[in-house]
Scaffold this motif. Structure first.
Motif, PDB file in Angstrom:
ATOM      1  N   PHE A 158       0.825  -1.212   0.000  1.00  0.00           N
ATOM      2  CA  PHE A 158       0.000   0.000   0.000  1.00  0.00           C
ATOM      3  C   PHE A 158       0.863   1.266   0.000  1.00  0.00           C
ATOM      4  O   PHE A 158       0.450   2.307  -0.504  1.00  0.00           O
ATOM      5  CB  PHE A 158      -0.970   0.000   1.188  1.00  0.00           C
ATOM      6  CG  PHE A 158      -2.153  -0.915   0.973  1.00  0.00           C
ATOM      7  CD1 PHE A 158      -3.066  -0.654  -0.048  1.00  0.00           C
ATOM      8  CD2 PHE A 158      -2.355  -2.033   1.768  1.00  0.00           C
ATOM      9  CE1 PHE A 158      -4.158  -1.493  -0.264  1.00  0.00           C
ATOM     10  CE2 PHE A 158      -3.445  -2.876   1.561  1.00  0.00           C
ATOM     11  CZ  PHE A 158      -4.339  -2.611   0.544  1.00  0.00           C
ATOM     12  N   LYS A 159       2.086   1.160   0.551  1.00  0.00           N
ATOM     13  CA  LYS A 159       2.973   2.331   0.580  1.00  0.00           C
ATOM     14  C   LYS A 159       3.458   2.717  -0.816  1.00  0.00           C
ATOM     15  O   LYS A 159       3.823   3.863  -1.068  1.00  0.00           O
ATOM     16  CB  LYS A 159       4.194   2.042   1.466  1.00  0.00           C
ATOM     17  CG  LYS A 159       3.866   1.966   2.936  1.00  0.00           C
ATOM     18  CD  LYS A 159       5.107   2.264   3.777  1.00  0.00           C
ATOM     19  CE  LYS A 159       4.794   2.183   5.249  1.00  0.00           C
ATOM     20  NZ  LYS A 159       4.576   0.772   5.693  1.00  0.00           N
ATOM     21  N   ALA A 210       1.597   2.148  -3.522  1.00  0.00           N
ATOM     22  CA  ALA A 210       0.431   2.155  -4.418  1.00  0.00           C
ATOM     23  C   ALA A 210      -0.128   3.555  -4.642  1.00  0.00           C
ATOM     24  O   ALA A 210       0.037   4.449  -3.811  1.00  0.00           O
ATOM     25  CB  ALA A 210      -0.658   1.262  -3.831  1.00  0.00           C
ATOM     26  N   ASP A 211      -0.792   3.733  -5.781  1.00  0.00           N
ATOM     27  CA  ASP A 211      -1.538   4.967  -6.038  1.00  0.00           C
ATOM     28  C   ASP A 211      -2.989   4.799  -5.626  1.00  0.00           C
ATOM     29  O   ASP A 211      -3.607   5.713  -5.098  1.00  0.00           O
ATOM     30  CB  ASP A 211      -1.458   5.301  -7.535  1.00  0.00           C
ATOM     31  CG  ASP A 211      -0.018   5.504  -7.963  1.00  0.00           C
ATOM     32  OD1 ASP A 211       0.524   6.580  -7.696  1.00  0.00           O
ATOM     33  OD2 ASP A 211       0.582   4.564  -8.527  1.00  0.00           O
ATOM     34  N   TYR A 212      -3.536   3.611  -5.898  1.00  0.00           N
ATOM     35  CA  TYR A 212      -4.908   3.299  -5.505  1.00  0.00           C
ATOM     36  C   TYR A 212      -4.896   1.964  -4.768  1.00  0.00           C
ATOM     37  O   TYR A 212      -4.086   1.095  -5.086  1.00  0.00           O
ATOM     38  CB  TYR A 212      -5.829   3.175  -6.724  1.00  0.00           C
ATOM     39  CG  TYR A 212      -5.959   4.470  -7.508  1.00  0.00           C
ATOM     40  CD1 TYR A 212      -6.903   5.428  -7.141  1.00  0.00           C
ATOM     41  CD2 TYR A 212      -5.148   4.722  -8.609  1.00  0.00           C
ATOM     42  CE1 TYR A 212      -7.025   6.617  -7.845  1.00  0.00           C
ATOM     43  CE2 TYR A 212      -5.257   5.910  -9.325  1.00  0.00           C
ATOM     44  CZ  TYR A 212      -6.196   6.855  -8.938  1.00  0.00           C
ATOM     45  OH  TYR A 212      -6.310   8.020  -9.626  1.00  0.00           O
ATOM     46  N   GLY A 213      -5.781   1.842  -3.801  1.00  0.00           N
ATOM     47  CA  GLY A 213      -5.812   0.584  -3.071  1.00  0.00           C
ATOM     48  C   GLY A 213      -7.208   0.216  -2.638  1.00  0.00           C
ATOM     49  O   GLY A 213      -8.076   1.077  -2.460  1.00  0.00           O
ATOM     50  N   ILE A 214      -7.435  -1.092  -2.509  1.00  0.00           N
ATOM     51  CA  ILE A 214      -8.670  -1.594  -1.918  1.00  0.00           C
ATOM     52  C   ILE A 214      -8.271  -2.579  -0.824  1.00  0.00           C
ATOM     53  O   ILE A 214      -7.559  -3.551  -1.098  1.00  0.00           O
ATOM     54  CB  ILE A 214      -9.565  -2.296  -2.954  1.00  0.00           C
ATOM     55  CG1 ILE A 214     -10.021  -1.297  -4.024  1.00  0.00           C
ATOM     56  CG2 ILE A 214     -10.767  -2.958  -2.273  1.00  0.00           C
ATOM     57  CD1 ILE A 214     -10.887  -1.889  -5.110  1.00  0.00           C
ATOM     58  N   VAL A 215      -8.685  -2.286   0.405  1.00  0.00           N
ATOM     59  CA  VAL A 215      -8.465  -3.242   1.487  1.00  0.00           C
ATOM     60  C   VAL A 215      -9.647  -4.194   1.437  1.00  0.00           C
ATOM     61  O   VAL A 215     -10.775  -3.822   1.757  1.00  0.00           O
ATOM     62  CB  VAL A 215      -8.393  -2.530   2.858  1.00  0.00           C
ATOM     63  CG1 VAL A 215      -8.207  -3.565   3.971  1.00  0.00           C
ATOM     64  CG2 VAL A 215      -7.262  -1.510   2.869  1.00  0.00           C
ATOM     65  N   GLY A 233       0.881   9.049  -2.039  1.00  0.00           N
ATOM     66  CA  GLY A 233       0.119   8.345  -1.002  1.00  0.00           C
ATOM     67  C   GLY A 233      -1.050   7.635  -1.668  1.00  0.00           C
ATOM     68  O   GLY A 233      -1.546   8.083  -2.706  1.00  0.00           O
ATOM     69  N   VAL A 234      -1.464   6.568  -1.029  1.00  0.00           N
ATOM     70  CA  VAL A 234      -2.477   5.723  -1.669  1.00  0.00           C
ATOM     71  C   VAL A 234      -3.879   6.304  -1.463  1.00  0.00           C
ATOM     72  O   VAL A 234      -4.201   6.842  -0.403  1.00  0.00           O
ATOM     73  CB  VAL A 234      -2.368   4.273  -1.140  1.00  0.00           C
ATOM     74  CG1 VAL A 234      -2.583   4.211   0.364  1.00  0.00           C
ATOM     75  CG2 VAL A 234      -3.325   3.343  -1.859  1.00  0.00           C
ATOM     76  N   LYS A 235      -4.677   6.202  -2.506  1.00  0.00           N
ATOM     77  CA  LYS A 235      -6.096   6.594  -2.404  1.00  0.00           C
ATOM     78  C   LYS A 235      -6.882   5.307  -2.213  1.00  0.00           C
ATOM     79  O   LYS A 235      -6.842   4.427  -3.075  1.00  0.00           O
ATOM     80  CB  LYS A 235      -6.501   7.284  -3.713  1.00  0.00           C
ATOM     81  CG  LYS A 235      -7.834   7.980  -3.665  1.00  0.00           C
ATOM     82  CD  LYS A 235      -8.100   8.705  -4.979  1.00  0.00           C
ATOM     83  CE  LYS A 235      -8.401  10.168  -4.757  1.00  0.00           C
ATOM     84  NZ  LYS A 235      -8.674  10.913  -5.982  1.00  0.00           N
ATOM     85  N   LEU A 236      -7.560   5.193  -1.071  1.00  0.00           N
ATOM     86  CA  LEU A 236      -8.272   3.942  -0.787  1.00  0.00           C
ATOM     87  C   LEU A 236      -9.724   4.005  -1.237  1.00  0.00           C
ATOM     88  O   LEU A 236     -10.405   5.019  -1.046  1.00  0.00           O
ATOM     89  CB  LEU A 236      -8.207   3.633   0.716  1.00  0.00           C
ATOM     90  CG  LEU A 236      -6.826   3.212   1.241  1.00  0.00           C
ATOM     91  CD1 LEU A 236      -6.869   3.020   2.754  1.00  0.00           C
ATOM     92  CD2 LEU A 236      -6.320   1.938   0.561  1.00  0.00           C
TER      93      LEU A 236
END
Ligand SMILES: Cc1cc2nc3c(=O)[nH]c(=O)nc-3n(C[C@H](O)[C@H](O)[C@H](O)COP(=O)(O)OP(=O)(O)OC[C@H]3O[C@@H](n4cnc5c(N)ncnc54)[C@H](O)[C@@H]3O)c2cc1C
Lengths: 325, 246
Positions: free
Chosen positions: A299-300, A302-307, B223-226
């Motif tokens: 996640f560090k 990443a630009d976009y993430g889904i948990v 920074g990541v966009k969730l």
């Protein structure tokens, strides 16, 4: 003084990375106030070679010797060296591919040239010497390298230069012979085996990549990766442990000890983001991470993430892509 | 058969990369150096082939200053017979290739193996330069290597597939996985490594043809966009409208 561009062709088509290399070479030529000539290797058609005009190439040299269809180090090196002599090329540009590395390194000794590989930007010209930015430390840093030789060879990393498309411009295709003898084909391949490419997209050339890790739990679940890749027109990839246990073939393994990719979009599914994995993917333009662990190191980067759980998220993404198209 | 395996000394794969304040050099402070991971494939395969032949030697070669000797000893512990260190900082690929070519020629080695590239400089250049300096075939990158008499059969990776290539000795190959399972040293290896010969020689040839002016780190990510898992589909809209990658 001129610029020679090495263009790799496959099944009649110019490879995407070679369109980038041609664009790079023609911009260097413009910088030096000269023109860019291409020499084509592999199986090409005249019509496709003429289209290199769109990337700013004025002339293409093509040796139609059928044994040049597959890569032969001895013959390719001699052919490109002969083209460089004919054109009086001071700068040679090729792709940072397996062909480019094999030939470029031999050529640099033969032509007494300074060589930079893994190049990611156009060079700066300081009164004859070039300074170029190249990737180093497995994608964790960059180095500005000075090439002092009268001749320079630059191997350009895939996806680091935008291919130009000036519609309607054509290059003149010229028959060229390097008078290759049987001895030049001594290291010709006995056999060439192509892999099955999921969805027909070649991983090293891919613009988009969907990649799976140990979080995918087993090969029986890979259809979820393949479905999304297919919808996106992407190639599929995996982390090292996945190929180590044969869920996926070795040629899909990306990372420090696998393939390095730099697509516009990299989607990592159930991959923790270990530093060795990141080394092969961190120059991707946009990184998307799907992982059920919010603390996953990926996640560090990443630009976009889904948990979330890949088994629930992936079908939704595939569905959303289908709705878009 | 005489095998020459070239190894480089690189920062451990997990190293956080930093530079000296003027950005001119890699900051070695506190960093552990290891045998380049790709070179371990070359080393192990050479040892396997020597063992299968029941005779021959594996010599490891490193171009580096005295601080590389622990990793040269490690290569000896893994199973190489002897070692040569060219006493010089490896300034660029051409400089290193000249040292390897000179030693390969003098020692009349049959097979010269090395890793695909070093994980610090990532040049992927030395193999071809050595081959051209010696006027012998190079196979790069090689995923498989078998020997039968003086003939080697190799699998060479090409984009999207592989080529099966046959070459006679002498030749150069740059190795990558899945060529073999790299070995780690055992206790007996570590003990015997201490007594194996390690020769130090001075460099030859011309200087480097390239020089690093400056290093830089990649720009920091925003920074990541969730996106919430329930509305995963929104991600696709963002990738089209915001990131513009689909
Ligand atoms: C010298 C060396 C070289 C290496 N080279 C490479 C290399 O080239 N490439 C490479 O990839 N690795 C490489 N490695 C290995 C690397 O260190 C990691 O072990 C590896 O990348 C981990 O793979 P993974 O993320 O798939 O598996 P894991 O580390 O097991 O991670 C699995 C992830 O999936 C997540 N997950 C589990 N279930 C789900 C679910 N249902 N939904 C969503 N997420 C889920 C978990 O939270 C976890 O983050 C190398 C190691 C060494 C020592």
């Amino acid at each position: 003084m001129s610029v020679l561009v090495v263009v790799e062709c496959d099944g009649g088509e110019v490879k995407k990375s070679s369109l980038e290399v041609a664009s790079y070479g023609s911009q260097v030529a413009q910088m030096l106030g000269t023109t860019a000539t291409a020499v084509a290797v592999g199986e090409a058609t005249e019509a496709n070679l003429a289209q290199l005009g769109e990337q700013g190439i004025s002339k293409v040299l093509y040796d139609a010797e059928p044994r040049l269809k597959d890569f032969v180090n001895g013959a390719y090196t001699k052919l490109i060296a002969a083209a460089a002599e004919k054109e009086g090329a001071q700068v040679i540009v090729l792709a940072n591919s397996n062909i480019g590395a094999a030939v470029g390194s031999r050529l640099s000794v033969r032509l007494k040239a300074s060589l930079a590989t893994n190049v990611v930007e156009l060079p700066k010209n300081d009164g004859g010497s070039f300074t170029v930015k190249r990737g180093a430390f497995s994608g964790k840093a960059f180095a500005d390298v000075v090439l002092t030789g009268d001749r320079k060879i630059l191997a350009v990393k895939k996806n680091s230069i935008e291919a130009l498309h000036e519609a309607g411009k054509t290059a003149q295709v010229e028959a060229f012979s390097a008078s290759l003898s049987d001895a030049d084909f001594a290291d010709a391949p006995k056999q060439v085996v192509m892999q099955d490419q999921a969805g027909g997209v070649l991983l090293p050339e891919a613009d988009r990549v969907v990649s799976g890790g140990r979080g995918m739990k087993g090969p029986e679940n890979w259809h979820l990766i393949e479905d999304l890749a297919k919808a996106l027109g992407a190639a599929t990839a995996c982390s090292k442990p996945v190929s180590d246990v044969d869920w996926r073939p070795h040629h899909e393994h990306v990372g420090q000890t696998g393939i390095t990719v730099s697509p516009n979009l990299y989607i990592a599914c159930g991959i923790s983001g270990a530093i060795q994995h990141l080394a092969g993917v961190n120059s991707s333009k946009v990184i998307v991470v799907i992982n059920k662990d919010p603390e996953a190191p990926f996640f560090k980067a990443a630009d976009y993430g889904i948990v979330g759980d890949v088994f629930e998220v992936l079908p939704k993404l595939t569905q959303a892509v289908k709705e878009l198209n | 058969m005489k095998f020459l395996v070239c190894i480089s000394n690189v920062p451990d794969t997990t190293t956080k990369i930093t530079f000296t304040p003027d950005n001119k050099e890699f900051n070695k402070a506190g960093v552990q150096f290891v045998i380049n991971p790709w070179d371990e494939y070359a080393l192990t395969r050479a040892i396997e082939l020597k063992e299968a032949q029941g005779s021959g030697t594996v010599t490891v070669l490193n171009v580096g200053e005295a601080d590389t000797e622990p990793n040269i000893r490690k290569a000896l512990a893994i199973g190489a017979d002897d070692a040569i260190r060219v006493n010089a900082a490896p300034t660029d690929a051409y400089f290193v290739a000249q040292q390897i070519a000179a030693i390969a020629k003098e020692g009349a080695y049959d097979v010269i193996l090395m890793g695909k590239e070093s994980i610090d400089y990532n040049g992927f250049q030395v193999h071809g330069m050595v081959g051209e300096l010696l006027g012998i075939p190079t196979v790069a990158p090689a995923m498989k290597l078998d020997m039968s008499g003086n003939t080697a059969t190799l699998e060479r990776e090409i984009e999207g597939g592989k080529e099966i290539v046959e070459v006679n000795t002498p030749f150069v190959a740059s190795c990558q996985q899945p060529m073999c399972e790299p070995r780690i040293p055992n206790m007996r290896g570590i003990m015997t490594a201490r007594t194996k010969p390690l020769k130090v020689v001075e460099p030859v040839g011309e200087g480097a043809r390239t020089a690093v002016a400056e290093y830089a780190l990649p720009p920091k990510k925003q920074g990541v966009k969730l996106i919430p898992a329930e509305s995963a589909g929104d991600l696709i809209k963002l990738l089209r409208n915001e990131a513009k990658v689909i």
